[in-house]
Scaffold this active site. Structure first.
Site, PDB file in Angstrom:
ATOM      1  N   GLY A 123       0.778  -1.277   0.054  1.00 19.11           N
ATOM      2  CA  GLY A 123      -0.113   0.019   0.081  1.00 19.11           C
ATOM      3  C   GLY A 123       0.702   1.269   0.015  1.00 19.11           C
ATOM      4  O   GLY A 123       0.430   2.288  -0.711  1.00 19.11           O
TER       5      GLY A 123
ATOM      6  N   GLU B 141      11.009   3.293   0.860  1.00 15.52           N
ATOM      7  CA  GLU B 141       9.921   2.240   0.581  1.00 15.52           C
ATOM      8  C   GLU B 141      10.136   1.331  -0.531  1.00 15.52           C
ATOM      9  O   GLU B 141       9.301   0.713  -1.342  1.00 15.52           O
ATOM     10  CB  GLU B 141       8.428   2.880   0.230  1.00 15.52           C
ATOM     11  CG  GLU B 141       8.251   3.688   1.570  1.00 15.52           C
ATOM     12  CD  GLU B 141       6.721   3.866   2.144  1.00 15.52           C
ATOM     13  OE1 GLU B 141       5.858   2.914   1.256  1.00 15.52           O
ATOM     14  OE2 GLU B 141       6.293   4.375   2.807  1.00 15.52           O
TER      15      GLU B 141
HETATM   16  N1  CAA Z   1       2.652  -9.479   0.883  1.00 13.27           N
HETATM   17  C1  CAA Z   1       2.619 -10.382   1.825  1.00 13.27           C
HETATM   18  N2  CAA Z   1       3.529 -11.275   1.985  1.00 13.27           N
HETATM   19  C2  CAA Z   1       4.754 -11.254   1.308  1.00 13.27           C
HETATM   20  C3  CAA Z   1       4.837  -9.996   0.143  1.00 13.27           C
HETATM   21  C4  CAA Z   1       3.816  -9.363   0.279  1.00 13.27           C
HETATM   22  N3  CAA Z   1       3.944  -8.271  -0.714  1.00 13.27           N
HETATM   23  N4  CAA Z   1       6.192 -10.360  -0.288  1.00 13.27           N
HETATM   24  C5  CAA Z   1       6.593 -11.242   0.282  1.00 13.27           C
HETATM   25  N5  CAA Z   1       5.796 -11.827   1.294  1.00 13.27           N
HETATM   26  C6  CAA Z   1       6.147 -13.177   2.029  1.00 13.27           C
HETATM   27  C7  CAA Z   1       6.270 -14.316   1.128  1.00 13.27           C
HETATM   28  O1  CAA Z   1       5.161 -14.867   0.884  1.00 13.27           O
HETATM   29  C8  CAA Z   1       6.987 -15.028   2.125  1.00 13.27           C
HETATM   30  O2  CAA Z   1       6.339 -15.677   3.084  1.00 13.27           O
HETATM   31  P1  CAA Z   1       6.156 -17.556   3.112  1.00 13.27           P
HETATM   32  O3  CAA Z   1       7.293 -18.039   3.394  1.00 13.27           O
HETATM   33  O4  CAA Z   1       5.123 -17.580   4.235  1.00 13.27           O
HETATM   34  O5  CAA Z   1       5.811 -17.649   1.764  1.00 13.27           O
HETATM   35  C9  CAA Z   1       7.945 -14.224   2.697  1.00 13.27           C
HETATM   36  O6  CAA Z   1       7.121 -12.892   2.708  1.00 13.27           O
HETATM   37  C10 CAA Z   1       9.233 -14.106   2.350  1.00 13.27           C
HETATM   38  O7  CAA Z   1       9.270 -13.528   0.913  1.00 13.27           O
HETATM   39  P2  CAA Z   1      10.400 -13.381  -0.035  1.00 13.27           P
HETATM   40  O8  CAA Z   1      11.414 -14.755   0.153  1.00 13.27           O
HETATM   41  O9  CAA Z   1      10.118 -12.929  -1.358  1.00 13.27           O
HETATM   42  O10 CAA Z   1      11.332 -12.515   0.724  1.00 13.27           O
HETATM   43  P3  CAA Z   1      12.992 -11.736   0.603  1.00 13.27           P
HETATM   44  O11 CAA Z   1      13.511 -11.805   1.844  1.00 13.27           O
HETATM   45  O12 CAA Z   1      13.262 -12.442  -0.762  1.00 13.27           O
HETATM   46  O13 CAA Z   1      12.390 -10.417   0.275  1.00 13.27           O
HETATM   47  C11 CAA Z   1      11.899  -8.481  -1.089  1.00 13.27           C
HETATM   48  C12 CAA Z   1      11.462  -9.773  -0.677  1.00 13.27           C
HETATM   49  C13 CAA Z   1      10.827  -7.860  -2.011  1.00 13.27           C
HETATM   50  C14 CAA Z   1      13.043  -8.113  -1.435  1.00 13.27           C
HETATM   51  C15 CAA Z   1      11.564  -7.356   0.466  1.00 13.27           C
HETATM   52  O14 CAA Z   1      12.774  -7.764   1.355  1.00 13.27           O
HETATM   53  C16 CAA Z   1      11.533  -6.038   0.224  1.00 13.27           C
HETATM   54  O15 CAA Z   1      10.524  -5.393  -0.277  1.00 13.27           O
HETATM   55  N6  CAA Z   1      12.553  -5.391   0.591  1.00 13.27           N
HETATM   56  C17 CAA Z   1      12.814  -3.930   0.509  1.00 13.27           C
HETATM   57  C18 CAA Z   1      12.178  -3.271   1.767  1.00 13.27           C
HETATM   58  C19 CAA Z   1      11.972  -1.872   1.633  1.00 13.27           C
HETATM   59  O16 CAA Z   1      10.933  -1.535   0.920  1.00 13.27           O
HETATM   60  N7  CAA Z   1      12.117  -1.145   2.723  1.00 13.27           N
HETATM   61  C20 CAA Z   1      11.800   0.286   3.042  1.00 13.27           C
HETATM   62  C21 CAA Z   1      11.242   0.341   4.427  1.00 13.27           C
HETATM   63  S1  CAA Z   1      10.137   1.719   4.756  1.00 13.27           S
HETATM   64  C22 CAA Z   1      11.054   3.232   4.057  1.00 13.27           C
HETATM   65  O17 CAA Z   1      11.564   3.350   3.276  1.00 13.27           O
HETATM   66  C23 CAA Z   1      10.965   4.513   5.308  1.00 13.27           C
HETATM   67  C24 CAA Z   1       9.745   5.227   5.153  1.00 13.27           C
HETATM   68  O18 CAA Z   1       9.044   5.357   6.217  1.00 13.27           O
HETATM   69  C25 CAA Z   1       9.102   5.974   3.956  1.00 13.27           C
END
Ligand code: CAA
Length: 384
Positions: free
Chosen positions: A241, A363
């Site tokens: 979101g 994000e």
């Molecule tokens: N919705 C629900 N569940 C999800 C999901 C989603 N969109 N994406 C992954 N999952 C779940 C998967 O289903 C999996 O669960 P199960 O084992 O139960 O099936 C679990 O999460 C692990 O999934 P992945 O193996 O795909 O996870 P990963 O470690 O390879 O990481 C990634 C995936 C997309 C790289 C993730 O780590 C990611 O989004 N990284 C970026 C983090 C980020 O955006 N940080 C910003 C922080 S906030 C910020 O910026 C500051 C602010 O306040 C503005």
């Protein structure tokens, strides 16, 4: 899909446009210099229902759909991107997580004041050594009777200083990787929660971005959000979101940059003509407007999918990727069209250029959005 906005969505857009250009825009340049937190804006936004936009009426929200929210957020970003990011994290990442994963008591206790704008929420996922890879976080939450004791440091936390409630993720079980991460609702004045370094940023300067230190911070066990081990899922769901929100913010800033560039091009004389008469600039204006419209449609499309209850992870990442890259190009072009004046603080385009720079980073970086998009395409069984 072409969008025909409903009367309610149009009303939200008109109301927020009028408010943000009359109120929020006026102090944006000054707050960029002073870094003053926009407390007054946020107070008025709370009264207008902009701080619990997608929260149902029963929890003090405005019960808007995501499209209405996206339109409102773009309008705030048009006037002040720093105020918009506070609004975005508060609405999409904090309120929506509580709405989706909290129990009734937690909603009563935290969602109601958040949605009414009594205080602002923050989301603490990132750590010094765990940014794109939040599973590698090392903050711990150890059970001790009816409490969890949190220890660790969170980094780059939007509204880390000025929030009233922080959703914090921490490892409750090291052996379990992402399933060992849990989420907690931590009141900002909880002993052991300390605000650390406040970042000195190139843009979004009125929004505080801080370290949060947790030192033997005791949080009641009843403040766990969702179940033990659900913290990573909560964070990923929240970011789906949130990424639509950053796309909306990008569209707002890009539109502001285009409008400023057009205004300048129509007033600036060179070689005996307004520079808007030169085809070189007219083509740039056409491309800018087209890119903004494409980003707007992608953003609305992701929002519409979310509103229909469909899985929208891929589309949210596409919207975030495209819109955040787009606004970086558009603000650079708008600055270029201003010539030397664009490099000064006499015109707002230099602020837009600086504010937009982080949109491809926070994000989830553009690189992470590409990981999400390609992963989902490759595992889609309906594809050849
Ligand atoms: N919705 C629900 N569940 C999800 C999901 C989603 N969109 N994406 C992954 N999952 C779940 C998967 O289903 C999996 O669960 P199960 O084992 O139960 O099936 C679990 O999460 C692990 O999934 P992945 O193996 O795909 O996870 P990963 O470690 O390879 O990481 C990634 C995936 C997309 C790289 C993730 O780590 C990611 O989004 N990284 C970026 C983090 C980020 O955006 N940080 C910003 C922080 S906030 C910020 O910026 C500051 C602010 O306040 C503005």
């Amino acid at each position: 899909m072409t969008f025909k906005l409903t009367d309610e969505q149009l009303m939200i857009q008109t109301m927020v446009r009028e408010f943000s250009r009359r109120v929020v825009a006026i102090t944006a340049a000054q707050r960029d210099i002073t870094k003053e937190y926009p407390a007054d804006n946020l107070k008025q936004m709370g009264e207008l229902g902009l701080l619990g936009m997608m929260v149902p009426f029963e929890y003090n929200g405005s019960d808007s759909d995501t499209i209405g929210y996206v339109l409102a957020l773009s309008e705030v970003a048009y006037s002040c991107a720093a105020t918009a990011v506070i609004m975005s994290v508060h609405n999409s990442v904090v309120c929506e997580s509580i709405l989706k994963f909290a129990n009734d008591e937690q909603k009563e206790r935290y969602l109601k004041p958040l949605a009414a704008g009594k205080y602002i929420g923050a989301f603490a996922l990132t750590e010094p050594e765990a940014g794109s890879d939040p599973v590698s976080q090392i903050t711990t939450a150890q059970k001790d009777g009816n409490f969890y004791v949190i220890n660790g440091t969170k980094r780059f936390i939007t509204t880390g200083k000025n929030s009233g409630l922080v959703i914090v993720t921490a490892k409750t079980d090291h052996a379990k990787k992402h399933k060992g991460i849990s989420a907690f609702l931590v009141e900002h004045d909880t002993p052991g929660l300390k605000v650390g370094n406040i970042e000195e940023k190139m843009g979004l300067r009125a929004s505080d971005t801080t370290d949060l230190h947790f030192e033997e911070c005791r949080v009641p066990a009843e403040n766990m959000l969702g179940k033990e081990g659900e913290g990573f899922k909560i964070a990923m769901t929240a970011l789906d979101g949130g990424r639509i929100g950053i796309a909306a913010q990008s569209v707002g800033v890009a539109q502001a940059a285009l409008d400023e560039a057009v205004k300048y091009a129509k007033s600036r004389d060179q070689f005996g003509h307004k520079i808007s008469k030169f085809q070189g600039l007219r083509w740039i204006i056409a491309d800018m407007a087209t890119q903004i419209e494409a980003a707007r449609q992608l953003t609305l499309s992701a929002a519409a999918m979310k509103d229909r209850g469909e899985k929208f992870t891929t589309q949210a990442s596409m919207a975030k990727l495209f819109a955040s890259e787009m606004v970086n190009k558009i603000t650079a072009q708008a600055l270029q069209m201003h010539g030397g004046y664009g490099f000064t603080k006499d015109y707002p385009v230099e602020r837009f250029y600086r504010d937009a720079r982080v949109f491809t980073i926070y994000e989830g970086t553009s690189e992470i959005q590409r990981v999400v998009i390609s992963n989902n395409i490759l595992k889609d069984k309906r594809r050849p």
